[in-house]
Write an enzyme that holds these catalytic residues in place. Structure first.
Site, PDB file in Angstrom:
ATOM      1  N   ASP A 407       0.847  -1.190   0.000  1.00  0.00           N
ATOM      2  CA  ASP A 407       0.000   0.000   0.000  1.00  0.00           C
ATOM      3  C   ASP A 407       0.887   1.246   0.000  1.00  0.00           C
ATOM      4  O   ASP A 407       2.101   1.139   0.195  1.00  0.00           O
ATOM      5  CB  ASP A 407      -0.875  -0.060   1.262  1.00  0.00           C
ATOM      6  CG  ASP A 407      -1.883   1.062   1.320  1.00  0.00           C
ATOM      7  OD1 ASP A 407      -2.291   1.534   0.248  1.00  0.00           O
ATOM      8  OD2 ASP A 407      -2.248   1.460   2.434  1.00  0.00           O
ATOM      9  N   GLU A 410       2.537   4.798  -4.096  1.00  0.00           N
ATOM     10  CA  GLU A 410       2.493   5.739  -5.245  1.00  0.00           C
ATOM     11  C   GLU A 410       3.818   6.458  -5.450  1.00  0.00           C
ATOM     12  O   GLU A 410       4.128   6.751  -6.598  1.00  0.00           O
ATOM     13  CB  GLU A 410       1.346   6.745  -5.030  1.00  0.00           C
ATOM     14  CG  GLU A 410      -0.024   6.128  -5.170  1.00  0.00           C
ATOM     15  CD  GLU A 410      -0.391   5.211  -3.992  1.00  0.00           C
ATOM     16  OE1 GLU A 410       0.095   5.457  -2.868  1.00  0.00           O
ATOM     17  OE2 GLU A 410      -1.149   4.246  -4.199  1.00  0.00           O
ATOM     18  N   ASP A 485      -8.913   3.811  -1.964  1.00  0.00           N
ATOM     19  CA  ASP A 485      -9.815   4.295  -0.903  1.00  0.00           C
ATOM     20  C   ASP A 485     -11.098   4.891  -1.456  1.00  0.00           C
ATOM     21  O   ASP A 485     -11.261   6.114  -1.553  1.00  0.00           O
ATOM     22  CB  ASP A 485      -9.080   5.313  -0.032  1.00  0.00           C
ATOM     23  CG  ASP A 485      -7.923   4.671   0.704  1.00  0.00           C
ATOM     24  OD1 ASP A 485      -7.873   3.427   0.785  1.00  0.00           O
ATOM     25  OD2 ASP A 485      -7.062   5.422   1.215  1.00  0.00           O
TER      26      ASP A 485
HETATM   27  C1  GLC Z   1      -4.541   3.342   2.937  1.00  0.00           C
HETATM   28  C2  GLC Z   1      -5.056   2.136   2.181  1.00  0.00           C
HETATM   29  C3  GLC Z   1      -6.065   1.399   3.008  1.00  0.00           C
HETATM   30  C4  GLC Z   1      -5.434   1.009   4.338  1.00  0.00           C
HETATM   31  C5  GLC Z   1      -4.898   2.239   5.053  1.00  0.00           C
HETATM   32  C6  GLC Z   1      -4.128   1.905   6.329  1.00  0.00           C
HETATM   33  O1  GLC Z   1      -5.542   4.264   3.088  1.00  0.00           O
HETATM   34  O2  GLC Z   1      -5.570   2.463   0.927  1.00  0.00           O
HETATM   35  O3  GLC Z   1      -6.540   0.280   2.328  1.00  0.00           O
HETATM   36  O4  GLC Z   1      -6.363   0.388   5.145  1.00  0.00           O
HETATM   37  O5  GLC Z   1      -4.022   2.945   4.197  1.00  0.00           O
HETATM   38  O6  GLC Z   1      -3.080   1.058   6.091  1.00  0.00           O
END
Ligand code: GLC
Length: 800
Positions: A407, A410, A485
């Site tokens: 995650d 980017e 998200d």
């Molecule tokens: C980001 C991710 C989400 C995750 C969060 C905490 O917002 O997109 O899926 O739960 O980070 O790690």
């Protein structure tokens, strides 16, 4: 007069007259008076690569997107010249290159239809601000042309009239039309006169696409640096365009383990261990199938990747084992930001080895993410990827984690303007050192690749499973992905549907959305409707930010729980069907979800449809995307379609009202289809598969279907240990013949097939298997048109 802004822009420079031409094997080079060189490479009969240099010199040819396994070679190639142009002919296309200004036009070689034509063609602007060139291309839109693709754009399927940017961006609670978001997939398909082609602009800088927005009949794309380097891919079938593109940028390196196609449960965050067990226990207690449970950032010690919170997870190995005994695979999140902490071994190692990204003038690239101030590995360095992959040893090999979720790659940074690295950050780019302007869009891809290498190494002989949020073209070779998200709203249910379709037609089929929505909270109705859609998405996971309440299948009352269970059960029954679709994708690049336009591009009604889609080859689904609905209108594409619920037959080529109360959803099966099903299991491998069910949908005419099976994990299938059943159905007024062609060396665990006929227009009065009459009691025919036969039959004949 139409104001031609682009032409009148004085900064633009153009190629001048071609003065020389060279041919070297499959590559043709055209040099212009002003030193511009156009290189055309014939990759395949239907794929031409166009590369332009403004100085006569090309940079080293390197791409993260193009796979070394891409097909190459052509059946026919001829280059001729006439007064004003060069003409390149292959067995599929003819390409004209104007001597005056290098403008190109591509035609279908068979009927001479003009497929794609330069307007200004290649041009560029010297960028004093950025250094280098802004490279541009513009094409004339053909009459009635539509455009599709571009990865995860949260907009209607047809891109015509819109303008986009590709710059991988963390986009919490993005909305319809937000641009750019998490992925950069600079590939689109154009469709006009029933013929389709694709353009893949393999440039990792910030790229832009304009589909007749700025100027009515012009499509253009450009980048803030790098080369004008694009592939033209001719279909004319759109499915071929997508599968050629997928061949070029890579199919998944292996099939996913079957369990990864099961249902996954996630939240930010399940902790401590007791909470995780409570959740998994509840799935089993309520008999809602589930294969994977996720640990979000709170499982770590102070958000340090590759550590475990001693307080919440004192003995991860034991817990992971206990969960595994109950059929749950544990999946953990791993982010790129490494906490600056001298006591933390990953940080220390990264420092010692000089693996973290640096600014142009030397200091480390420092930025805040969950753990506070972090440094970031340069995943574009192969040595760093190797190191990173080794970090998974303990997690995967010792503790037994089955999948890793990447995650924030980017990369997302909280305290830097632009919410990512500044442009001056340096990257190795596999030995082609560059700035973040060039590496940004591939940073997440290279992180997922490094993670994949780790999983592959330490999960072996099982198959790896990785999920990524950021991606560039080609990332589908290593990992699955989700759409980031999103929000618990009805509009986002529609967006999730389109995004999954769009990703599939952008070569990336292993995709799903956070079911129910990540931000905010759905009500039970929205959650149920989202599950109904989600069971048809290749990646099927509920996830939520967790700060607005619970989002488990039982969080919305018994009625919703029952509906959710019913649909997850349908998914588990359809596992062999979904697996077969995945196999086709991994083998041939055929997208798992097909927007209606991909299914039938000749029907103009499909060109602007968003909601209906085909999952695999035979199932037509359409989610309900509004509250309080008792049904909806939907478009049925060509063919006849049986309701999955009651076998009612609907004729294609029209829009019709379909009933769908909250416990139902419009799901239809193509006539003639043979749909394989497994028994309902609480998780993959819970039960031995002692019979394969085949739902056969009568058709007057012919239809073929396939079922692919193997050991459900591991690499034996690559050595030929798979079982492929090719079925050919021929239906007549008073008979049905099913022929089975078997291949592969895998011996399926079951001995019999339970064949259920739907929509038979006659009463069965005679059954023949491999040319011999059989007694009804021998095949257990008992009035509901179901028979049980040996899995080895080659021809089954039922007669009125
Ligand atoms: C980001 C991710 C989400 C995750 C969060 C905490 O917002 O997109 O899926 O739960 O980070 O790690």
């Amino acid at each position: 007069m139409i104001l031609n802004t682009e032409l009148e822009y004085k900064g633009n420079m153009f190629p001048s007259k071609i003065i020389s031409y060279k041919k070297n094997l499959d590559t043709l080079s055209f040099t212009a008076e002003n030193n511009v060189v156009l290189q055309v490479t014939v990759q395949r009969d239907s794929i031409l690569r166009f590369r332009y240099s403004t100085t006569g010199v090309f940079d080293k040819d390197f791409s993260y997107a193009i796979t070394k396994y891409a097909s190459r070679g052509y059946n026919f190639l001829e280059v001729t010249e006439d007064v004003d142009k060069y003409i390149i002919t292959t067995s599929k296309i003819t390409c004209h290159i104007a001597k005056l200004d290098m403008r190109t036009a591509i035609y279908d070689v068979k009927d001479n239809t003009l497929i794609c034509e330069d307007e200004l063609g290649f041009h560029w602007e010297e960028s004093y601000e950025l250094g280098g060139d802004i490279v541009k291309m513009s094409k004339t839109a053909q009459e009635g042309e539509s455009y599709y693709g571009l990865g995860d754009k949260p907009v209607d399927n047809n891109l015509k009239g819109k303008r986009f940017e590709n710059w991988v961006t963390d986009s919490y609670a993005y909305g319809k039309n937000t641009d750019p978001i998490y992925k950069a997939i600079p590939f689109y398909t154009g469709l006009h006169h029933k013929k389709s082609y694709g353009i893949f602009f393999d440039n990792t800088f910030r790229t832009f696409f304009d589909f007749c927005n700025e100027r009515r009949n012009i499509t253009s794309f450009w980048a803030q640096g790098g080369e004008m380097n694009y592939y033209f891919i001719y279909g004319p079938q759109m499915t071929d365009v997508v599968s050629y593109y997928t061949d070029l940028t890579g199919k998944p390196h292996e099939l996913p383990a079957l369990w990864t196609l099961g249902y996954h449960q996630c939240k930010w965050s399940y902790y401590p261990e007791a909470k995780v067990k409570e959740i998994t226990g509840k799935f089993r207690e309520l008999q809602i199938p589930c294969d994977a449970i996720y640990l979000d950032i709170d499982y770590m010690e102070g958000f340090r990747c590759f550590t475990w919170s001693k307080e919440y997870f004192p003995d991860p190995k034991r817990m992971v084992k206990e969960l595994a005994d109950d059929g749950f695979k544990t999946i953990v999140i791993i982010d790129p930001g490494i906490k600056i902490d001298k006591e933390y071994s990953v940080f220390q190692e990264g420092m010692d080895k000089d693996y973290f990204c640096k600014r142009a003038d030397g200091p480390y690239m420092k930025g805040k993410v969950w753990p506070g101030e972090c440094y970031f590995p340069d995943f574009t360095n192969p040595e760093v990827r190797e190191w990173w992959s080794d970090l998974f040893k303990e997690l995967v090999e010792d503790i037994g984690v089955k999948g890793v979720w990447n995650d924030m790659n980017e990369p997302a940074v909280m305290d830097v303007p632009g919410k990512t690295f500044p442009n001056d950050v340096r990257h190795d780019y596999d030995g082609n050192r560059c700035s973040h302007r060039k590496a940004h869009n591939v940073y997440g891809m290279q992180m997922a690749r490094a993670t994949y290498q780790g999983l592959k190494k330490f999960a072996y002989p099982k198959r790896p499973f990785v999920i990524t949020r950021a991606a560039y073209s080609g990332t589908q070779r290593y990992t699955s992905s989700w759409t980031g998200d999103n929000v618990a709203s009805w509009e986002h249910l529609t967006i999730a549907n389109i995004q999954a379709q769009r990703m599939c037609m952008s070569g990336f089929s292993f995709i799903g959305s956070d079911i129910g929505g990540f931000a905010e909270q759905p009500n039970g109705e929205l959650y149920a409707r989202w599950i109904q859609l989600g069971i048809f998405h290749p990646f099927c996971r509920t996830h939520s930010s967790g700060d607005h309440g619970d989002q488990e299948p039982w969080a919305f009352g018994t009625n919703i729980t029952n509906i959710v269970r019913k649909f997850i059960e349908i998914r588990y029954q359809l596992l062999p069907y979904l697996y077969t679709a995945f196999w086709r994708y991994a083998n041939e690049g055929v997208p798992i979800l097909k927007s209606l336009v991909l299914f039938d591009q000749t029907d103009t009604h499909t060109h602007y449809r968003n909601d209906e889609f085909i999952c695999g080859e035979k199932i037509l689904a359409c989610p309900i995307t509004e509250p309080n609905a008792k049904g909806r209108r939907m478009y049925f594409p060509v063919g006849n379609w049986y309701s999955m619920w009651n076998d009612e037959l609907f004729e294609g080529g029209q829009e019709l009202w379909v009933e769908a109360d909250l416990d139902s959803m419009p799901i239809f099966i193509k006539e003639g289809a043979i749909i394989p099903k497994y028994p309902i299991q609480q998780y993959v491998g819970e039960k031995p598969i002692d019979e394969l069910v085949l739902d056969v949908y009568y058709k007057e005419g012919e239809e073929t279907s396939q079922v692919f099976e193997d050991a459900q994990d591991g690499y034996d299938y690559i050595k030929g240990r798979y079982s492929l059943r090719d079925f050919k159905l021929v239906g007549k007024e008073s008979s049905v013949i099913i022929q089975q062609f078997k291949s592969g060396k895998y011996i399926t665990p079951y001995e019999t097939l339970k064949i259920k006929f739907h929509g038979l227009p006659f009463k069965i009065s005679k059954i023949q298997i491999d040319n011999e009459d059989v007694l009804f009691e021998d095949v257990k025919l008992n009035g509901d048109n179901t028979i049980i036969v040996s899995k080895e039959f080659t021809e089954l004949h039922i007669v009125a």
